[in-house]
Design an enzyme around this catalytic site. Structure first.
Site, PDB file in Angstrom:
ATOM      1  CG  HIS A 140       2.390   4.313   0.614  1.00 40.19           C
ATOM      2  ND1 HIS A 140       3.482   4.982   1.066  1.00 40.19           N
ATOM      3  CD2 HIS A 140       3.082   3.104   0.519  1.00 40.19           C
ATOM      4  CE1 HIS A 140       4.222   4.217   1.479  1.00 40.19           C
ATOM      5  NE2 HIS A 140       4.160   2.992   0.991  1.00 40.19           N
ATOM      6  CB  CYS A 171       1.662 -11.477  -3.924  1.00 47.93           C
ATOM      7  SG  CYS A 171       3.453 -11.184  -4.019  1.00 47.93           S
TER       8      CYS A 171
END
Length: 556
Positions: free
Chosen positions: A186, A486
């Site tokens: 993250h 992606c």
């Protein structure tokens, strides 16, 4: 004396400044017994502290928006986990203070995560941060977080919790370095969104003395301790050269000989759209819709709420391509109304499309909302399913799209090796493929994408991963269909050239990376990219693959 350390570069740019270490709260409160009559009061204190921390995390998420909001809302849900709170209450009932009960309950949960095959070990940093915030509030000591400074600095930490990374001030935090973490953690994703140079998985980062001058190269992963004036000048010149190249590069993505490679943006919601438009994104290659569902883990958002959010993103790209991923719940994104709480290994269980097929009403509502959101707009809507394993999965998704009356292209994400190996079979049911390289690497190498200790196996330059990308792209070409990437691999400018050489037809990434990729692609012909791709696949390690591709493109 100048020394060089090597970590994993996860966000482009150069930062030169003094080290400031992340502050931490008092981690272990004293163990002392309380009288039985105080138990109810202590339980109330614990609940109050938990609710306050959860509210603070939600507020930070609202301020940050986009990717950060989804991460912080998930962390708030972690703070209020009913099982954790039941354990806290039980410990207080047998004599623990509120702060000690919280500390011990979180420690027990931490062990459970580590024992669950370590898939969820990447959430340990998030869990520790929540614990520290609750304990700090109960003890009345300062919260853990970014150091106070009126001068710019380079932030150094063991790891950075999402709550800290989300609200970093780029005018003060020149860059950051962490000892743990990985290229798809993250913190890495948010660093790229902020445009802050960052290096993770740097051994010995915690031993850098406060005030030490370091130079961080977020492109290479190099950290220079006590850099010489010559080294500083060299890095600054290289950074200036890159900045000039970025400014000169505009327009659609293409190689030097005009081969088009559309450059799209990864977005987590409407808040991410302005940055994507400013970066010149040609559309959206990955619209993560989880942000809507994380607002309330117990109930799915209404169709009306979904229509409003989807339409905001679709309206931003008239005549552009917007690829929406339907809800990817499960594993590290649990939702009470969807995902089972007792799976022994959620990463290998009911996740993504499997979850939606088990709850067809949730999928139907989302697809219907997307259909309504696109009505009357000149946008090219494409909708894809996460975690597709085989043709049967692809057919089930395509059938659901048709039943919902969705006027769009239907696609499948390639995140599982079986999907890459059988890509041509899957393409009999859908119209495009999109490679999620983060999860594809995780499942190919049995290496958790959040664990720094296995970050070398998460490196998207791994030749085995490139082989799977090539298989997927070749299958799509044979079927006359498209195959995009992606995952975070697309944000590496050099690797973007290799992906184009492998036959990938579009690249989607965090908005901050688009100018770097556009400028680099424009320097090389498609033939050069193809030769670089072949050289990378012929290597035996990620390091050798990168070096081989670099040698080809530099003409060595």
């Amino acid at each position: 004396m100048e020394t060089t350390l090597r970590g994993v570069g996860v966000s482009h740019g150069v930062a030169i400044g003094e080290v400031r270490h992340m502050g931490t709260a008092v981690l272990e409160p004293p163990a002392k017994q309380i009288p039985a009559e105080d138990a109810e009061r202590e339980q109330g204190r614990a609940r109050q502290a938990v609710d306050a921390v959860a509210a603070d995390l939600m507020a930070r998420g609202n301020l940050a928006g986009g990717e950060a909001q989804a991460v912080l809302e998930a962390q708030a849900m972690m703070a209020q986990d009913p099982e954790l709170m039941a354990d806290v209450d039980r410990r207080i009932a047998v004599g623990s203070t509120a702060e000690r009960a919280v500390y011990d309950a979180f420690a027990a949960y931490r062990e459970l995560l580590a024992g669950a095959g370590e898939y969820l070990a990447g959430r340990v940093a998030d869990l520790d941060d929540v614990r520290n915030r609750i304990v700090a509030r109960l003890l009345g000591v300062p919260m853990p977080g970014v150091p106070d400074s009126d001068q710019p600095y380079v932030l150094v930490a063991r790891d950075l919790a999402p709550a800290d990374t989300a609200l970093l001030d780029p005018s003060l935090v020149l860059g950051f370095v962490t000892e743990e973490g990985g290229p798809t953690s993250h913190s890495a994703i948010l660093a790229r969104a902020l445009g802050v140079p960052a290096v993770v998985a740097l051994p010995g980062a915690g031993e850098l003395a406060e005030g030490t001058v370091i130079a961080v190269d977020g492109s290479t992963g190099d950290v220079f301790v006590h850099p010489s004036e010559e080294k500083k000048a060299e890095l600054e010149a290289a950074a200036a050269e890159r900045k000039a190249a970025l400014a000169a590069s505009t327009g659609p993505g293409a190689t030097a000989d005009g081969h088009k490679v559309p450059l799209l943006a990864n977005v987590g919601g409407p808040a991410d759209v302005p940055a994507a438009v400013e970066a010149g994104a040609e559309g959206v290659g990955l619209f993560r819709t989880e942000f809507l569902f994380l607002d309330d883990s117990k109930n799915a958002p209404s169709e009306e709420k979904q229509v409003e959010a989807y339409r905001q993103v679709l309206e931003a790209f008239p005549e552009g391509r917007v690829v929406v991923r339907v809800l990817d719940a499960g594993a590290d994104k649990p939702l009470d109304f969807l995902t089972p709480a007792d799976e022994p290994n959620p990463a290998l269980g009911v996740r993504g499309l499997r979850t939606l097929l088990d709850h067809p009403e949730v999928l139907r509502t989302q697809l219907t909302a997307l259909a309504k959101a696109a009505e009357g707009l000149p946008v090219y809507l494409e909708v894809m399913a996460p975690m597709v394993a085989d043709r049967r999965d692809a057919k089930a998704f395509a059938d659901a799209c048709r039943e919902a009356g969705l006027q769009a292209k239907f696609g499948a994400m390639v995140e599982i090796p079986s999907a890459a190996l059988r890509a041509r079979s899957i393409l009999q049911e859908v119209e495009f493929l999109s490679l999620g390289t983060n999860d594809l690497a995780q499942y190919t190498f049995a290496a958790d994408r959040q664990v720094g200790a296995v970050s070398r196996l998460q490196d998207p330059w791994q030749p085995a991963l490139l082989d799977l990308v090539a298989l997927s792209a070749e299958a799509a070409k044979a079927e006359g269909k498209s195959c995009g990437v992606c995952g975070e691999a697309a944000s590496d400018p050099l690797l973007a050239c290799v992906l184009a050489g492998l036959g990938v037809t579009s690249l989607s990434m965090g908005s901050a990376s688009i100018p770097y990729v556009r400028a680099t692609l424009a320097k090389y012909t498609l033939a050069q990219c193809e030769r670089a791709a072949a050289a990378a696949r012929a290597a035996d390690s990620a390091e050798e693959a990168r070096s081989a591709a670099q040698a080809v493109l530099s003409g060595e």
